[in-house]
Write a protein that holds these residues in place. Structure first.
Motif, PDB file in Angstrom:
ATOM      1  N   MET A   1       0.824  -1.288   0.059  1.00  0.00           N
ATOM      2  CA  MET A   1       0.109  -0.045   0.126  1.00  0.00           C
ATOM      3  C   MET A   1       1.066   1.382   0.032  1.00  0.00           C
ATOM      4  SD  MET A   1      -2.846  -1.076  -0.359  1.00  0.00           S
ATOM      5  CE  MET A   1      -4.431  -1.710   0.306  1.00  0.00           C
ATOM      6  N   GLY A   2       2.157   1.079   0.156  1.00  0.00           N
ATOM      7  CA  GLY A   2       3.131   2.144  -0.172  1.00  0.00           C
ATOM      8  C   GLY A   2       3.203   2.623  -1.688  1.00  0.00           C
TER       9      GLY A   2
ATOM     10  N   ARG B   1      -6.883   2.374  -0.425  1.00  0.00           N
ATOM     11  CA  ARG B   1      -5.656   2.137   0.314  1.00  0.00           C
ATOM     12  C   ARG B   1      -5.910   1.254   1.443  1.00  0.00           C
ATOM     13  NH1 ARG B   1      -1.163   6.751   0.385  1.00  0.00           N
ATOM     14  NH2 ARG B   1       0.680   5.289   0.156  1.00  0.00           N
ATOM     15  N   THR B   2      -6.926   0.607   1.479  1.00  0.00           N
ATOM     16  CA  THR B   2      -7.367  -0.144   2.501  1.00  0.00           C
ATOM     17  C   THR B   2      -7.316  -1.696   2.185  1.00  0.00           C
ATOM     18  OG1 THR B   2      -9.842  -0.173   2.589  1.00  0.00           O
ATOM     19  CG2 THR B   2      -8.684   1.508   3.935  1.00  0.00           C
ATOM     20  N   THR B   3      -7.609  -2.047   0.944  1.00  0.00           N
ATOM     21  CA  THR B   3      -7.793  -3.301   0.340  1.00  0.00           C
ATOM     22  C   THR B   3      -6.901  -3.828  -0.629  1.00  0.00           C
ATOM     23  OG1 THR B   3      -9.773  -2.999  -1.072  1.00  0.00           O
ATOM     24  CG2 THR B   3     -10.258  -3.650   1.147  1.00  0.00           C
ATOM     25  N   LYS B   4      -6.495  -5.036  -0.744  1.00  0.00           N
ATOM     26  CA  LYS B   4      -5.450  -5.483  -1.666  1.00  0.00           C
ATOM     27  C   LYS B   4      -6.461  -6.451  -2.585  1.00  0.00           C
ATOM     28  CE  LYS B   4      -1.117  -4.784   0.864  1.00  0.00           C
ATOM     29  NZ  LYS B   4      -0.182  -5.802   1.393  1.00  0.00           N
ATOM     30  N   THR B   5      -6.129  -6.648  -4.014  1.00  0.00           N
ATOM     31  CA  THR B   5      -7.139  -7.458  -4.822  1.00  0.00           C
ATOM     32  C   THR B   5      -6.090  -8.097  -5.791  1.00  0.00           C
ATOM     33  OG1 THR B   5      -8.727  -7.742  -6.122  1.00  0.00           O
ATOM     34  CG2 THR B   5      -7.659  -5.582  -6.279  1.00  0.00           C
ATOM     35  N   LEU B   6      -6.247  -9.392  -5.982  1.00  0.00           N
ATOM     36  CA  LEU B   6      -5.571 -10.233  -6.957  1.00  0.00           C
ATOM     37  C   LEU B   6      -5.936  -9.902  -8.253  1.00  0.00           C
ATOM     38  CD1 LEU B   6      -5.653 -13.846  -5.226  1.00  0.00           C
ATOM     39  CD2 LEU B   6      -3.985 -11.992  -5.223  1.00  0.00           C
ATOM     40  N   ARG B   7      -7.114  -8.993  -8.596  1.00  0.00           N
ATOM     41  CA  ARG B   7      -7.415  -8.497  -9.871  1.00  0.00           C
ATOM     42  C   ARG B   7      -6.329  -7.691 -10.502  1.00  0.00           C
ATOM     43  NH1 ARG B   7     -12.975  -6.198  -8.098  1.00  0.00           N
ATOM     44  NH2 ARG B   7     -12.425  -6.998  -6.374  1.00  0.00           N
TER      45      ARG B   7
END
Length: 191
Positions: free
Chosen positions: A43-44, A77-83
Protein backbone atom coordinates in the motif's frame (compact mmCIF):
# COMPACT_ATOMS: atom_id res chain seq x y z
CA UNK A 1 19.19 -17.04 7.82
CA UNK A 2 21.29 -15.41 10.50
CA UNK A 3 20.37 -11.89 9.45
CA UNK A 4 19.37 -9.70 12.37
CA UNK A 5 17.25 -6.56 12.42
CA UNK A 6 18.80 -3.87 10.26
CA UNK A 7 17.57 -0.31 9.97
CA UNK A 8 17.77 1.54 6.68
CA UNK A 9 16.88 5.14 5.90
CA UNK A 10 14.31 5.91 3.22
CA UNK A 11 13.44 9.34 1.84
CA UNK A 12 9.88 9.68 0.57
CA UNK A 13 8.50 13.06 -0.49
CA UNK A 14 11.58 14.74 1.04
CA UNK A 15 10.90 13.12 4.44
CA UNK A 16 13.42 10.68 5.90
CA UNK A 17 12.34 7.74 8.03
CA UNK A 18 13.80 4.48 9.28
CA UNK A 19 12.62 1.13 7.95
CA UNK A 20 13.57 -1.97 9.90
CA UNK A 21 14.33 -5.08 7.87
CA UNK A 22 12.88 -8.18 9.47
CA UNK A 23 15.45 -10.81 10.50
CA UNK A 24 16.06 -13.18 7.61
CA UNK A 25 14.14 -11.16 5.00
CA UNK A 26 16.94 -11.14 2.42
CA UNK A 27 17.61 -14.89 2.56
CA UNK A 28 13.84 -15.57 2.68
CA UNK A 29 13.25 -13.57 -0.51
CA UNK A 30 16.21 -15.20 -2.29
CA UNK A 31 15.09 -18.72 -1.40
CA UNK A 32 11.40 -18.16 -2.13
CA UNK A 33 12.20 -16.58 -5.50
CA UNK A 34 14.06 -19.78 -6.41
CA UNK A 35 10.88 -21.78 -5.68
CA UNK A 36 8.05 -19.42 -6.63
CA UNK A 37 7.18 -16.44 -8.76
CA UNK A 38 7.38 -13.78 -6.01
CA UNK A 39 5.45 -10.52 -6.19
CA UNK A 40 5.64 -7.50 -3.91
CA UNK A 41 2.25 -5.86 -3.26
CA UNK A 42 2.28 -2.85 -0.97
CA UNK A 43 0.00 0.00 0.00
CA UNK A 44 3.09 2.19 -0.09
CA UNK A 45 3.64 4.72 -2.85
CA UNK A 46 5.76 4.00 -5.93
CA UNK A 47 8.50 6.23 -4.45
CA UNK A 48 8.46 4.20 -1.20
CA UNK A 49 8.64 0.92 -3.11
CA UNK A 50 11.60 2.04 -5.19
CA UNK A 51 13.48 3.08 -2.04
CA UNK A 52 12.63 -0.16 -0.21
CA UNK A 53 13.63 -2.33 -3.19
CA UNK A 54 17.04 -0.67 -3.17
CA UNK A 55 17.59 -2.49 0.15
CA UNK A 56 15.53 -5.65 -0.43
CA UNK A 57 16.60 -6.46 -4.00
CA UNK A 58 19.47 -4.17 -5.06
CA UNK A 59 20.50 -6.42 -7.99
CA UNK A 60 16.90 -6.87 -9.25
CA UNK A 61 17.27 -10.66 -9.00
CA UNK A 62 14.00 -11.24 -7.13
CA UNK A 63 11.46 -8.72 -8.40
CA UNK A 64 11.35 -8.25 -12.14
CA UNK A 65 9.21 -5.80 -14.12
CA UNK A 66 5.56 -6.48 -13.47
CA UNK A 67 6.20 -8.21 -10.14
CA UNK A 68 5.90 -5.09 -7.98
CA UNK A 69 2.47 -3.64 -7.26
CA UNK A 70 2.32 -0.34 -5.38
CA UNK A 71 -0.53 1.85 -4.28
CA UNK A 72 -1.88 4.28 -6.86
CA UNK A 73 -4.02 7.37 -6.09
CA UNK A 74 -6.91 5.88 -8.08
CA UNK A 75 -6.98 2.83 -5.79
CA UNK A 76 -8.45 2.14 -2.37
CA UNK A 77 -5.69 2.19 0.26
CA UNK A 78 -7.37 -0.29 2.59
CA UNK A 79 -7.79 -3.41 0.44
CA UNK A 80 -5.58 -5.45 -1.83
CA UNK A 81 -6.93 -7.48 -4.72
CA UNK A 82 -5.61 -10.20 -6.97
CA UNK A 83 -7.40 -8.56 -9.90
CA UNK A 84 -4.26 -6.42 -10.35
CA UNK A 85 -2.22 -9.54 -11.12
CA UNK A 86 -2.21 -11.21 -14.52
CA UNK A 87 -3.01 -14.69 -13.25
CA UNK A 88 -5.87 -16.80 -12.02
CA UNK A 89 -6.49 -16.19 -8.29
CA UNK A 90 -6.55 -19.95 -7.61
CA UNK A 91 -2.88 -20.07 -8.54
CA UNK A 92 -1.75 -17.57 -5.90
CA UNK A 93 -0.67 -17.91 -2.29
CA UNK A 94 -0.46 -14.67 -0.31
CA UNK A 95 1.87 -14.06 2.63
CA UNK A 96 0.83 -10.91 4.52
CA UNK A 97 0.32 -9.64 8.06
CA UNK A 98 -3.03 -8.04 7.22
CA UNK A 99 -6.05 -10.29 6.94
CA UNK A 100 -8.30 -7.23 6.58
CA UNK A 101 -6.49 -6.03 3.45
CA UNK A 102 -7.06 -9.42 1.80
CA UNK A 103 -10.69 -9.93 2.94
CA UNK A 104 -11.72 -10.77 -0.65
CA UNK A 105 -9.05 -13.48 -0.92
CA UNK A 106 -8.84 -15.14 2.51
CA UNK A 107 -8.59 -18.69 1.06
CA UNK A 108 -5.32 -17.60 -0.61
CA UNK A 109 -3.81 -16.05 2.54
CA UNK A 110 -1.09 -17.47 4.75
CA UNK A 111 -1.05 -14.92 7.58
CA UNK A 112 2.30 -13.99 9.07
CA UNK A 113 2.88 -12.19 12.37
CA UNK A 114 3.25 -8.42 12.13
CA UNK A 115 6.91 -7.42 12.59
CA UNK A 116 7.39 -5.32 15.72
CA UNK A 117 11.17 -4.89 15.60
CA UNK A 118 11.98 -7.93 17.76
CA UNK A 119 15.48 -9.19 16.88
CA UNK A 120 14.36 -12.70 17.92
CA UNK A 121 11.52 -12.71 15.35
CA UNK A 122 11.39 -16.12 13.62
CA UNK A 123 8.22 -15.61 11.57
CA UNK A 124 9.96 -15.72 8.19
CA UNK A 125 11.83 -18.90 9.09
CA UNK A 126 8.54 -20.58 10.07
CA UNK A 127 6.83 -19.31 6.91
CA UNK A 128 9.73 -20.55 4.77
CA UNK A 129 9.21 -24.02 6.22
CA UNK A 130 5.49 -23.94 5.36
CA UNK A 131 6.19 -22.70 1.83
CA UNK A 132 8.92 -25.30 1.24
CA UNK A 133 6.43 -27.99 2.29
CA UNK A 134 3.74 -26.59 -0.03
CA UNK A 135 6.25 -26.49 -2.88
CA UNK A 136 7.29 -30.10 -2.30
CA UNK A 137 3.66 -31.27 -2.09
CA UNK A 138 2.69 -29.38 -5.24
CA UNK A 139 5.59 -30.53 -7.40
CA UNK A 140 5.99 -34.13 -6.16
CA UNK A 141 3.41 -35.55 -8.64
CA UNK A 142 4.84 -33.48 -11.50
CA UNK A 143 8.41 -34.53 -10.72
CA UNK A 144 7.37 -38.20 -10.67
CA UNK A 145 5.82 -37.82 -14.13
CA UNK A 146 8.83 -35.88 -15.42
CA UNK A 147 11.09 -38.86 -14.66
CA UNK A 148 9.75 -40.51 -17.83
CA UNK A 149 12.71 -41.05 -20.20
CA UNK A 150 11.17 -38.79 -22.86
CA UNK A 151 10.25 -35.98 -20.44
CA UNK A 152 12.40 -32.86 -20.13
CA UNK A 153 14.62 -32.80 -17.04
CA UNK A 154 13.28 -31.13 -13.90
CA UNK A 155 14.93 -27.94 -12.72
CA UNK A 156 17.23 -28.26 -9.67
CA UNK A 157 14.75 -26.60 -7.29
CA UNK A 158 11.85 -28.63 -8.66
CA UNK A 159 10.22 -25.42 -9.84
CA UNK A 160 10.94 -22.36 -11.86
CA UNK A 161 13.21 -19.45 -11.26
CA UNK A 162 11.45 -17.28 -13.84
CA UNK A 163 7.93 -15.89 -13.79
CA UNK A 164 5.55 -15.07 -16.53
CA UNK A 165 2.35 -15.94 -18.27
CA UNK A 166 4.03 -18.80 -20.13
CA UNK A 167 4.40 -20.80 -16.88
CA UNK A 168 1.26 -20.14 -14.80
CA UNK A 169 1.28 -23.71 -13.47
CA UNK A 170 4.34 -22.82 -11.40
CA UNK A 171 2.41 -20.53 -9.07
CA UNK A 172 1.13 -22.20 -5.92
CA UNK A 173 -2.50 -23.13 -5.27
CA UNK A 174 -4.17 -21.70 -2.17
CA UNK A 175 -3.38 -23.46 1.13
CA UNK A 176 -5.52 -26.51 1.75
CA UNK A 177 -6.34 -27.18 -1.91
CA UNK A 178 -5.33 -30.25 -3.84
CA UNK A 179 -2.79 -29.49 -6.54
CA UNK A 180 -3.84 -30.39 -10.07
CA UNK A 181 -2.32 -33.42 -11.71
CA UNK A 182 0.22 -33.13 -14.49
CA UNK A 183 -1.01 -31.41 -17.64
CA UNK A 184 -2.76 -33.65 -20.13
CA UNK A 185 -1.01 -34.03 -23.46
CA UNK A 186 -3.44 -33.87 -26.43
CA UNK A 187 -3.27 -36.82 -28.81
CA UNK A 188 -1.34 -36.40 -32.05
CA UNK A 189 -3.63 -35.34 -34.93
CA UNK A 190 -4.10 -38.02 -37.61
CA UNK A 191 -3.84 -37.22 -41.29
Amino acid sequence: GSEGVRSVTLTVQSVQFEMQLRPGVLSFLREMSSLFCVYLYTMGSREYVQQALHHLDPEHDIFRPGQVLAWHPALDRTTKTLRRMLCHPHLVTIVDDSTIAWAQHLPNLLPIDRFTGDPADRSLARMAGRLRHMHAQFFAPQLAVSRHPLAPPASPAGGATRCGPAVPELRMPPPGTVPPGPPKVPPEPHG
